[in-house]
Structure formats: structure tokens, C-alpha cells
Scaffold this active site. Sequence first.
Site, PDB file in Angstrom:
ATOM      1  N   SER A   1     -12.040 -43.547  16.925  1.00  0.00           N
ATOM      2  CA  SER A   1     -11.596 -42.375  17.689  1.00  0.00           C
ATOM      3  C   SER A   1     -12.843 -41.592  18.089  1.00  0.00           C
ATOM      4  CB  SER A   1     -10.710 -41.488  16.818  1.00  0.00           C
ATOM      5  OG  SER A   1      -9.666 -42.252  16.253  1.00  0.00           O
TER       6      SER A   1
ATOM      7  N   CYS B   1      -4.191 -37.731  12.242  1.00  0.00           N
ATOM      8  CA  CYS B   1      -5.143 -38.841  12.371  1.00  0.00           C
ATOM      9  C   CYS B   1      -5.684 -39.221  11.006  1.00  0.00           C
ATOM     10  CB  CYS B   1      -6.286 -38.441  13.304  1.00  0.00           C
ATOM     11  SG  CYS B   1      -7.490 -39.767  13.527  1.00  0.00           S
TER      12      CYS B   1
ATOM     13  N   ASP C   1      -2.651 -41.024  15.338  1.00  0.00           N
ATOM     14  CA  ASP C   1      -3.715 -41.991  15.580  1.00  0.00           C
ATOM     15  C   ASP C   1      -4.090 -42.436  14.171  1.00  0.00           C
ATOM     16  OD1 ASP C   1      -6.016 -43.362  16.114  1.00  0.00           O
ATOM     17  OD2 ASP C   1      -7.044 -41.749  17.169  1.00  0.00           O
TER      18      ASP C   1
ATOM     19  N   TRP D   1      -4.477 -45.548  10.936  1.00  0.00           N
ATOM     20  CA  TRP D   1      -4.859 -46.934  10.630  1.00  0.00           C
ATOM     21  C   TRP D   1      -4.617 -47.185   9.152  1.00  0.00           C
ATOM     22  CZ3 TRP D   1      -8.273 -43.152  12.382  1.00  0.00           C
ATOM     23  CH2 TRP D   1      -9.107 -42.585  11.419  1.00  0.00           C
TER      24      TRP D   1
END
Length: 635
Positions: free
Chosen positions: A415, A587, A632, A634
Site C-alpha cells: 500500500s 488496513c 485493504d 492481507w
Amino acid sequence: MGCVFSLPEDRRDAAERAPTIRETSFIEKMKKMGKNIIVFYGSQTGTGEEFANRLSKDAQRYGMKGMAADPEEYDMGELSRLSEIENSLAIFCMATYGEGDPTDNAQDFYDWLQENDDENLSGLNYTVFGLGNKTYEHYNSMGKYVDKRLEELGAKRIFDLGLGDDDGNLEEDFISWREQFWPAVCEHFGVEALGDDSSIRQYELKVHTDMNMNKVYTGEIGRLKSFEVQKPPFDSKNPFLATVTVNRKLNKAGDRHFMHLELDITGSKIRYESGDHVAVFPTNESALVNKLGQILGVDLDVVISLNNLDEESNKKHPFPCPTTYRTALTHYLDITHPPRTNVLYELAQYASDPKDQENMRKMASSSPEGKALYQNWVLDANRNILAILEDMPSLRPPVDHLCELLPRLQARYYSIASSSKVHPNSIHICAVLVEYTTKTGRVNLGVATNWLKNKPVTDNGHKSTVPMYIRKSQFRLPFKATNPVIMIGPGTGIAPFMGFIQERGWLKEQGKEVGETVMYFGCRYKNEDYIYQEELEEAEKNKVLTQLHVAFSRDQEHKVYVQHLIKNNKENLWKLIHSDNAHIYVCGDARYMAKDVQTAFHDMAEELGGMTRTQATDYVKKLMTKGRYSQDVWS
């Protein structure tokens, strides 16, 4: 080609240089090559493509002929014509990316499926294997959609949808599905397995002895010499070499290494927006590559090509050729991930000890004992190919077969931690070095983070460079600057918010009215890993950040995380969300943090919005569909 047209001089010159018109008809190609099985893949990181190649190779064992195909390269409107080929079958290996999205290469196919309601696919036999991750909200949504949509358009499903979970063991899910899939295909088409389990090579080795070194790839992703002569536009096939202008350690203490890098994109014509991702192409550590060369007794600087035995294939080589073994193992091949079972299966024949051979084949089977052995010896021990060769001295495969089997080294996405309004010619990256000791006592390092960490600004007078391109994202600041934003990003999850904060500050400087800007950040210890502390406190002082909440999880007896701070501040947050049209951004880690934060918002809607649990869950889901709750994340 029906019509003849003349080109202006300069364009004609280009047309003559251009390669022949690409064959976009997979039907014509299959007829020409005598293929009856086509395996389409939607792949972002290469795994979907890898599985598709394995399935197309499998077909040979059943007396059929398969080809793997990228849907982006073909006219998918031809699916209705597949019935022109006898005993034909289309297999779809579809990965889900991001928030339930198609992968980049399957976007056009996805749009086509959505737009064509009157398509008649009644002659199409198909099956789908989805690649997903249970950690995410939209688990395997792309595989499920393709499976359902093809049926709606009249196609015939000949085997159940397979769902692979990368949070568990994707490889195991795939093997179990494939094990049942092929017998179903045989039954459907009335064919029998040939019982031919020998390894089938896809490429043949050619060693070049007097090669002009100007024609040899040295790490370029697409065009030869593209790193020497850079031409825009820059993308995944043509990355830009950005110069590293800053590389500093972010954390003050502790045993982890957080880093902040700045990449110069001056003159590249590259545009980005806050929230986008920068993709970088890392390289493997030379020490690992040298060890591989040593253990296999290979001269790594021999110039070679691996040429596809199937001359009609679109894929002439597994990676750019001609090149050297050293370049292939450094730039093109993934040598650090534990190898998948098909690699072990094919390499087994080169083990001189029958016991080793048996174990390697067992690990590739779907027997409970084999699965457990693979899980324990390869995955849990994090053994990469070098560790396997070191721990199995009887296994010494030819290096060219190993290079054929290893997956491609993939770009890594970060990002972007800057705003193009403030830094139009610079892209900032925030990352933490991945480093851990395995059960076998080896220290493993993350390929990309270790490579970035070792990119000094100048190295003996040379500037360090990073091959990169931009991947657009849906993670965007609200269109109206007056909308409040709530940002939640512990650890390196703060990256896109550094860009958001810079942008909100810039808007303020332009005299725009800017809504509340709220930041929730979390780290372990205030004195160790409170990264970007100066920048955040400065933004708070200048009223760019109207609220800054930091959770130091280990500075006190009880662990405190961002979701606890959200709960403590629920009245204020609920007003921002429910009355003031605030946008929420999350995020970072998908497995725990993002889930816990979502639960905190469910609790808030239930308690302060007077909703039932179901209503509260729906309320948050609605915020997501309206683009007011973006993630966002992961795992």
C-alpha cells in the site's frame, strides 16, 4: 482478414515490425492442435496458472490433450462453440482477489459473463476449481460466481465446484478435488486412464555456447533490454526502474526492522492516487542461489533456453529465455517458498535412495499419511527447495528440470504510504522485515522485505533501483472532503493512511473545508515500534488529525488493541458514522485484527443503534456495499 487498408508511412513501418496477428480464437487453436480440454485460469499471484498447467498436463495421462489458457488473451464469446470439438471440456481455475474481485486477467471475462444474458452455452461441458482464503469476507466468490453463471447460461457442470482455502492448505484441497475429478471425467467421456505415471517434460533444454550476450535476458520481465532503454507506459510486463532516494529504519528499538523507502518516479509519466498499491519485482538472495548451484554441481553462468515441446503453445518458455541459470534462479523463479507436491512428485525419480523416492511420491498423494507427511516435513518445517536438497542427499535432480518445475517469482504489492498531491514524483513504502527461525533451525527471510532492506540509497556510487508499477485500488478518500474519515491501521497497516493524512493536510492548505480525520494506530511498545510518531503528532498539532488514538499492546499487563480503543470511544464514533456520513478504512492483518474491528462495529450498532445482531451485521455490510467501509487487508 476481409478488408485491405493502407497505412500512413510511419504506421506501416510499425505494422511490418509487429508480430503476426495474435490468434484470439481458442477454438481454432484447439482444432489445429488436436486438443479437447482447455483450462482457463484467473490468477493474480501465479497459483491459479500453476494449477491450470497441472490439470492440462494431467489430461495426457487420460489419453486426452489439454491446454492452459489466459482468458485475457482469447475471445471468451467462443465458449458456445466448444461443442464443435468432440469430448470437449472447459476447466476454470479461478482465484478471488481483494474484496471478492476477479483477478486482473479475468476482469474482461467476468464483465462478459455479467453482460451477456442471452448467451446459449448448452453445448459446453465445464467444471470450476476456486482459489480463495477463508479469512476474507468474500470467500471464493469468483469461483462460485463462474460456476453458477455458466450453469445459468445453459452449460453442463460435469463435476462439483472445488473450493481451495489458502488459509488452510490450498495444495491439499486441490489434490483432493483433482483426485475425484479425473475419474468423473473418465466416466463422463467413457475413457480410461493410461496408467502412465511417468513424468512428462513440458520444455526441452538448449544450451547456447556462442550466444551474443546482447540477446540474453538479465532479469527483465518483458522486453529484452527494457531496463536499459525504458519506454512508457509502465505496467506488469514493463516495470519502471525507480531510484531509491530514502531507506530508513522506522522503529527506535526492538528486534524487528520496520523500514520506510522512497522511490523516485520522475520522468516516468506514472500517476498514482492515495490508497493505490505499488508492485515491486524482488530478487532472491545471491547466497541462496550460489548454494543451489553448489549442491547441484552446476555452472550457473551457462546460457540456456527452455523451449516448449508443444510448438503451437503461446507459452514458448517458462521464463524469459535465453538466460543463465543464475539469472533464472535470481530473478525469475521462486526458490524460497515450500515447493508444491507436483514438484516433489516429478523430482522423485532423481532420488537414488528408493526410500526417498517413495516418501516424495507419498507426499504428493491424497492418502492421509502422505498429506500428513507433506504438512509436517515440508509446510510446518518451512523447507524450501534448498532445504529439501540439503536434508535429502540422495536427491540430485538436473537443474533444467528443477527450473521447469519451480513457480515464477511474483511481484509483491505494498500500500503506497504517500499522497501524489504532496509527492507527485515519489512513492513511499512502509514494510517490516519478515524473518523467522524454522523447526529445522534455519533462518528464513522474506524475499521482498529482505531485498528492500538491503537497497542502500547509493552503493559504491551506484544508485539502487527497484522495478515497479502501480496497481489501482478501490481504497479511496471520500469524494467530498467534508466527510469525516475513520482510519484503523495497526503496524504497517498505517501505510495508506500516511498518504490519506498528507492529502487531507494538502486540502486544508488549499483552503478547503475538511471533515473530522480520526486515526487508530496500534503497535507493541511506545518506545520501540511507534512508527511515524513525529509525523502523526505533527498532524495532530496542525489539526489535520482531529483525533489520534494509539494502542500500545504490551506496555501494560493487559493487552490493548485498536478494537478496544474503538469500544472506549463508541459514542463519538457512532455519531460520525450514523449521523455524519463518515467513511471507515481498515488496513492490515485480515485474520484477527480486521475481524475484531468489524465485530466492534457490530457491537456498536447493536448497542447504540438499538439493532438486533442480524440488523447490526447487515448495517455494516451495507456500509461496505456503499463504499463507506473499505478494507485493504492481507493474511
